[in-house]
Design a protein around this motif. Structure first.
Motif, PDB file in Angstrom:
ATOM      1  N   LYS A   1      20.926 -19.460  18.915  1.00 16.74           N
ATOM      2  CA  LYS A   1      20.762 -18.920  19.661  1.00 16.74           C
ATOM      3  C   LYS A   1      19.946 -18.911  20.935  1.00 16.74           C
ATOM      4  CE  LYS A   1      19.216 -14.202  18.051  1.00 16.74           C
ATOM      5  NZ  LYS A   1      18.686 -13.269  17.135  1.00 16.74           N
ATOM      6  N   GLN A   2      18.784 -19.312  20.635  1.00 19.13           N
ATOM      7  CA  GLN A   2      17.629 -19.903  21.869  1.00 19.13           C
ATOM      8  C   GLN A   2      18.586 -20.686  23.474  1.00 19.13           C
ATOM      9  OE1 GLN A   2      14.500 -21.806  19.742  1.00 19.13           O
ATOM     10  NE2 GLN A   2      13.875 -20.635  18.758  1.00 19.13           N
ATOM     11  N   GLY A   3      19.196 -21.565  22.688  1.00 21.14           N
ATOM     12  CA  GLY A   3      20.309 -22.501  23.605  1.00 21.14           C
ATOM     13  C   GLY A   3      21.512 -21.424  24.265  1.00 21.14           C
ATOM     14  N   PHE A   4      22.472 -20.896  23.911  1.00 23.61           N
ATOM     15  CA  PHE A   4      22.534 -19.719  24.669  1.00 23.61           C
ATOM     16  C   PHE A   4      22.959 -19.174  25.206  1.00 23.61           C
ATOM     17  CE2 PHE A   4      25.440 -16.077  23.982  1.00 23.61           C
ATOM     18  CZ  PHE A   4      26.782 -16.611  24.535  1.00 23.61           C
TER      19      PHE A   4
ATOM     20  N   THR B   1      24.573 -26.194  26.843  1.00 18.61           N
ATOM     21  CA  THR B   1      25.131 -26.715  27.898  1.00 18.61           C
ATOM     22  C   THR B   1      26.571 -25.703  28.104  1.00 18.61           C
ATOM     23  OG1 THR B   1      24.486 -28.545  27.468  1.00 18.61           O
ATOM     24  CG2 THR B   1      27.032 -28.818  28.175  1.00 18.61           C
ATOM     25  N   LEU B   2      26.755 -25.132  26.949  1.00 15.99           N
ATOM     26  CA  LEU B   2      28.001 -24.193  26.430  1.00 15.99           C
ATOM     27  C   LEU B   2      28.047 -22.998  27.418  1.00 15.99           C
ATOM     28  CD1 LEU B   2      29.164 -25.708  23.018  1.00 15.99           C
ATOM     29  CD2 LEU B   2      30.882 -24.817  25.052  1.00 15.99           C
ATOM     30  N   GLY B   3      26.541 -22.659  27.270  1.00 14.98           N
ATOM     31  CA  GLY B   3      25.741 -21.783  27.641  1.00 14.98           C
ATOM     32  C   GLY B   3      25.858 -21.161  29.439  1.00 14.98           C
ATOM     33  N   GLU B   4      25.589 -22.899  29.830  1.00 17.27           N
ATOM     34  CA  GLU B   4      25.592 -22.670  31.313  1.00 17.27           C
ATOM     35  C   GLU B   4      26.936 -22.930  31.702  1.00 17.27           C
ATOM     36  OE1 GLU B   4      23.129 -26.562  33.556  1.00 17.27           O
ATOM     37  OE2 GLU B   4      24.349 -26.891  32.607  1.00 17.27           O
TER      38      GLU B   4
END
Length: 345
Positions: free
Chosen positions: A272-275, A127-130
């Motif tokens: 790491k994957q989410g970011f 969510t933060l990466g998006e």
């Protein structure tokens, strides 16, 4: 302080009976929930901490800038609006040291203060990466600086050396083990500092405080929106990743100096994957290749900040006991040691 009188300066709260209750989750600003009893509509009333944010008007303008940039994209998440005062201002200034604002209340949302599973860590980081991906689309706009020197790692290291030289003998002795470990990693931030000096890292708009409680979740624990935009700044995305890794992967509380194991490798991989889920399409090679290095460096710098404050006599961070900052530093150094070991396996 008459909170109702303050709320009345915003059109949405001018009429009707109000219920105002404190929200105690935040560490910096004073935050309250405002409810209109007649219709149940709710808002967030917040007093900006001007001891930390010395230019609250810039904080408000940065919030508006973020919303404007995201509104120009297909960003799918909810935006938290700042609501104008009755005279059309973003802030209500009561006196030279008091700045208030009214924000949307996000219904159906809850906060999580500590990642309780890799799945939750992944969702928050995604969510933060998006948010960061859409915020950095085709724009040269830069937020105003509200926290001077916040990501100046060379300055953080100079402050540490100065504190080491001026600390009392008692504090230096009590902190001997932490000082030894910091000195062991002393060259860790050198590459980062060199990149900063050479302007080698792409300048992006970052969140600046990407802890998990700054993501609101829905009832299914899916990311709903990103909040607390006070710290947005122009810097490197590596900082946000590093601080996510630092705050999500610690299995204990930040001031637990007694734990023999604090690092959760599964949480780290999930972060790491989410970011990278959205940002993988945006990251430059120097960013994509140095996520692990960023995690180590940001953890180290936070340890240095805690230790510096301890050596200086606890002048910045609030403390509850005599060795609180030292305990925090030792916890971060343990986290760094375990992360470094994991990355070399």
């Amino acid at each position: 302080m008459d909170l109702v009188a303050i709320a009345r300066h915003f059109p949405a709260c001018v009429e009707g009976e109000l219920r105002i209750t404190p929200i105690t989750d935040g560490l910096i600003n004073a935050t309250y929930r405002v409810e209109l009893l007649a219709g149940g509509q709710q808002f967030i009333l917040q007093k900006i901490n001007t001891a930390i944010f010395r230019n609250p008007a810039a904080v408000a303008r940065n919030h508006s800038l973020v919303n404007e940039l995201l509104a120009k994209t297909s960003y799918p998440r909810q935006l938290v609006r700042q609501l104008k005062t009755t005279v059309g201002n973003d802030l209500l200034t009561v006196d030279a040291q008091s700045a208030w604002r009214l924000l949307d209340f996000v219904t159906g949302a809850h906060t999580i203060h500590k990642a309780n599973s890799p799945a939750t860590a992944f969702e928050a980081a995604k969510t933060l990466g998006e948010f960061l991906f859409y915020l950095n689309q085709h724009s040269s706009a830069e937020p105003e600086e509200t926290l001077p020197g916040f990501v100046d790692f060379a300055g953080r290291m100079r402050a540490y050396q100065a504190a080491l030289g001026s600390a009392s003998p008692t504090r230096r002795q009590q902190a001997a083990a932490a000082i030894h470990l910091v000195n062991k990693y002393l060259t860790l931030p050198d590459q980062w500092i060199a990149w900063q000096a050479a302007d080698s890292l792409p300048r992006r708009i970052i969140h600046g405080d990407p802890k998990i409680s700054n993501v609101l979740f829905d009832s299914n624990n899916q990311g709903l929106c990103v909040i607390d935009l006070d710290t947005v700044m122009s810097a490197t995305l590596l900082y946000d990743f590093g601080d996510m890794a630092r705050s999500y992967t610690n299995e204990t509380v930040e001031d637990d100096a007694q734990a023999t194991s604090v690092f959760d490798p599964d949480m780290y991989l999930a972060v790491k994957q989410g970011f990278s889920h959205h940002l993988g399409k945006l990251l430059a090679p120097i960013e994509a290749k140095n996520l692990d290095y960023a995690a180590q460096t940001v953890i180290f710098i936070q340890a240095v900040r805690f230790l510096t404050d301890y050596l200086n006599g606890d002048v910045y961070y609030a403390t509850r006991h005599a060795t609180h900052n030292l305990d925090r530093a030792q916890n971060q150094l343990r986290l760094l040691t375990e992360l470094t070991h994991f990355l070399t396996i």
